[in-house]
Scaffold this motif. Sequence first.
Motif, PDB file in Angstrom:
ATOM      1  N   ASN A 303       0.808  -1.208  -0.043  1.00  0.00           N
ATOM      2  CA  ASN A 303       0.247  -0.059   0.096  1.00  0.00           C
ATOM      3  C   ASN A 303       0.916   1.061   0.182  1.00  0.00           C
ATOM      4  O   ASN A 303       2.168   1.611   0.502  1.00  0.00           O
ATOM      5  CB  ASN A 303      -1.033   0.246   1.169  1.00  0.00           C
ATOM      6  CG  ASN A 303      -1.849  -1.427   1.297  1.00  0.00           C
ATOM      7  OD1 ASN A 303      -2.774  -1.417   0.693  1.00  0.00           O
ATOM      8  ND2 ASN A 303      -1.202  -2.197   1.907  1.00  0.00           N
ATOM      9  N   ALA A 305      -0.071   5.350   0.734  1.00  0.00           N
ATOM     10  CA  ALA A 305      -1.208   6.706   1.040  1.00  0.00           C
ATOM     11  C   ALA A 305       0.034   7.816   1.024  1.00  0.00           C
ATOM     12  O   ALA A 305       0.511   8.120   1.302  1.00  0.00           O
ATOM     13  CB  ALA A 305      -1.976   6.660   1.898  1.00  0.00           C
ATOM     14  N   TYR A 327      -3.885   7.308  -3.571  1.00  0.00           N
ATOM     15  CA  TYR A 327      -4.106   5.946  -2.445  1.00  0.00           C
ATOM     16  C   TYR A 327      -3.936   4.778  -3.562  1.00  0.00           C
ATOM     17  O   TYR A 327      -4.241   4.998  -4.569  1.00  0.00           O
ATOM     18  CB  TYR A 327      -5.175   5.298  -1.676  1.00  0.00           C
ATOM     19  CG  TYR A 327      -4.899   3.821  -1.361  1.00  0.00           C
ATOM     20  CD1 TYR A 327      -4.282   3.356  -0.200  1.00  0.00           C
ATOM     21  CD2 TYR A 327      -5.626   2.813  -1.858  1.00  0.00           C
ATOM     22  CE1 TYR A 327      -3.964   2.717   0.134  1.00  0.00           C
ATOM     23  CE2 TYR A 327      -5.903   1.565  -1.484  1.00  0.00           C
ATOM     24  CZ  TYR A 327      -4.787   1.459  -0.615  1.00  0.00           C
ATOM     25  OH  TYR A 327      -4.821  -0.293  -0.154  1.00  0.00           O
ATOM     26  N   TYR A 329      -2.580   0.713  -4.259  1.00  0.00           N
ATOM     27  CA  TYR A 329      -2.533  -0.743  -4.397  1.00  0.00           C
ATOM     28  C   TYR A 329      -1.433  -1.235  -5.027  1.00  0.00           C
ATOM     29  O   TYR A 329      -2.299  -1.803  -6.149  1.00  0.00           O
ATOM     30  CB  TYR A 329      -4.591  -1.290  -3.565  1.00  0.00           C
ATOM     31  CG  TYR A 329      -3.455  -2.576  -3.228  1.00  0.00           C
ATOM     32  CD1 TYR A 329      -2.994  -3.074  -2.006  1.00  0.00           C
ATOM     33  CD2 TYR A 329      -4.781  -4.270  -4.212  1.00  0.00           C
ATOM     34  CE1 TYR A 329      -2.577  -4.694  -1.143  1.00  0.00           C
ATOM     35  CE2 TYR A 329      -4.002  -5.078  -3.351  1.00  0.00           C
ATOM     36  CZ  TYR A 329      -3.399  -5.574  -2.050  1.00  0.00           C
ATOM     37  OH  TYR A 329      -3.158  -6.977  -1.957  1.00  0.00           O
TER      38      TYR A 329
END
Length: 412
Positions: A303, A305, A327, A329
Motif C-alpha cells: 500500500n 497513501a 491511495y 494498492y
Amino acid sequence: MKLRLLFVMFVVSLTYSIAQVRPIDPDSLMKEAAILARSRSYQQARNLIREEVKKYPDYKDLQFAFLNYLYWDGKTDSTLSMLDTLLLKYPEEYHLYQIGINTCFSIDSTCFHHFNSLAIQQFPDSTGKILGKTAFYYHDKKAYLAAREMADSALKYQDADTTLQNIIFDYRISEGYRLPGIGYLYYWIGADPSWPRHQFFIEYQVKSDFGIVIPRFHLASRFNIRSWMGELEMYPKFGKNNYFYGLIGFSDGVLFPFWRLAAEPFFINNQNIELSLGWRYVDFGSLKIHSFTGSAGRYWGNNYASARLIYTPFGNIGANISGVASYKYFINNPLHFIDLKVGYGVSPESEYLDFGLAGTIFTRAFRFSAAYQFWLEKAILFRLGGYYEWINPSPLRPFNVFGFSINISFLL
C-alpha cells in the motif's frame, strides 16, 4: 475426640500435599501458550512452558512450540541455538530448515546457505521446492535480486513451482524496462457538452539506474480546434531511497498552456515515510501561475497513501489552496496497481486544467479519479481510468467534468 480430630487433620494435610505435587499437564499449558502467541505475547508464551520444555526434552510438539515462539519474537541467537539441537534429533522435519533459512535472511548469506544446503541434502528430491520457497520468501521481503537468483536456480528442477516465473518478471520490472505506449483521454465538459475534448498521446517510458524518464507528445481537439504539447517527465534517483520529480512541457498555447514546469524532491526514510516540497508553473500567455506544494505519504506492505497541499498566490488579491489525497494498492509489481485520488480546489495538479478557470482563485471544486493498471501476458501494459470533477466558478453556474482514459504500452 482427639483421635478423630487428628485423623481429620491428617487427611486434609495429605490431600493438600498430593494436590501440591500433582504434575502439571503440558498439553494444557501448550493450549494456553498458543492463545498468548496468537495475541503476539511470545515472551509470556515461552515463560508459561519454559519449565515443561526442560522436563520433557523428547516431547516434540512442546519443543517445536517453544522454537516457534523464539522465531516469531525475533530472538535470532536463541532460535539458531535451539535449531541446532532439534535438527540433530529430528532431521526429517522440513519446517525446521525453513525456520533456519528465514532466520538467516537478515543475518548473512553464509548462515542462509548453510540451512539451504542442509535441507537439500536431507530432501534431494525436493530441491526445486526448497529453493522455490526461499525465492518466494525473498520476494515477500522485496529482495528482488536474491529472489530472482533463487527462482532461476529452482526452475532448473522438475518439482519447482512454475509461478516462480512471476518473480523473474517482477525483478525485471523493478530493475529496468522500456515501455513505448499510446493513450487516449476524453473529457465531457458539462458547461458546454456539445464540444467534448479528445486527447491522444504517445510516450516512451524508460527505467534505468538513473531513474525513470518519460518523453510524451499530446494532440488534442475541441471546438474544431487542434492543439499539441510536448513534455518530458522524469524521476531521477538520488541517495538511498530518494528521488526527484521534474517536468517540462511546451505547446502551441491553444488548448494547453504555453509552458508547464514542475520540480519536487521526494525523501523516504527507514520507516518508509515519504516527504516532499516542490514548485509548479503554468504559462497561459496573459496569465502565469506559480504554485508551491508539499506532500506526506507512507508505504506499508503493498500500500501507499499520501496527502498533498497546493498553494497558489495571486499577489494582493489572495491565494488559492487546494489539496488531493491519493491511495495506491500494488498487486504484483510496481506497474500493476489500483490508483485512487480525491481532491478539492482547482490547481495545476488537476487532470483537467482550463484557461478560464486557472485564474479564478475562489473557484470551489471537488474531483475524484480512479485507475487500474495491469499486465496482459507479461508483455502488454493496460491502464484504464475514470475522472469526475464538480466545479463551481462563482459567480458562474456550477458544472461537471467527466472523463475516461485508456493507455496501452508494450514491454521491450
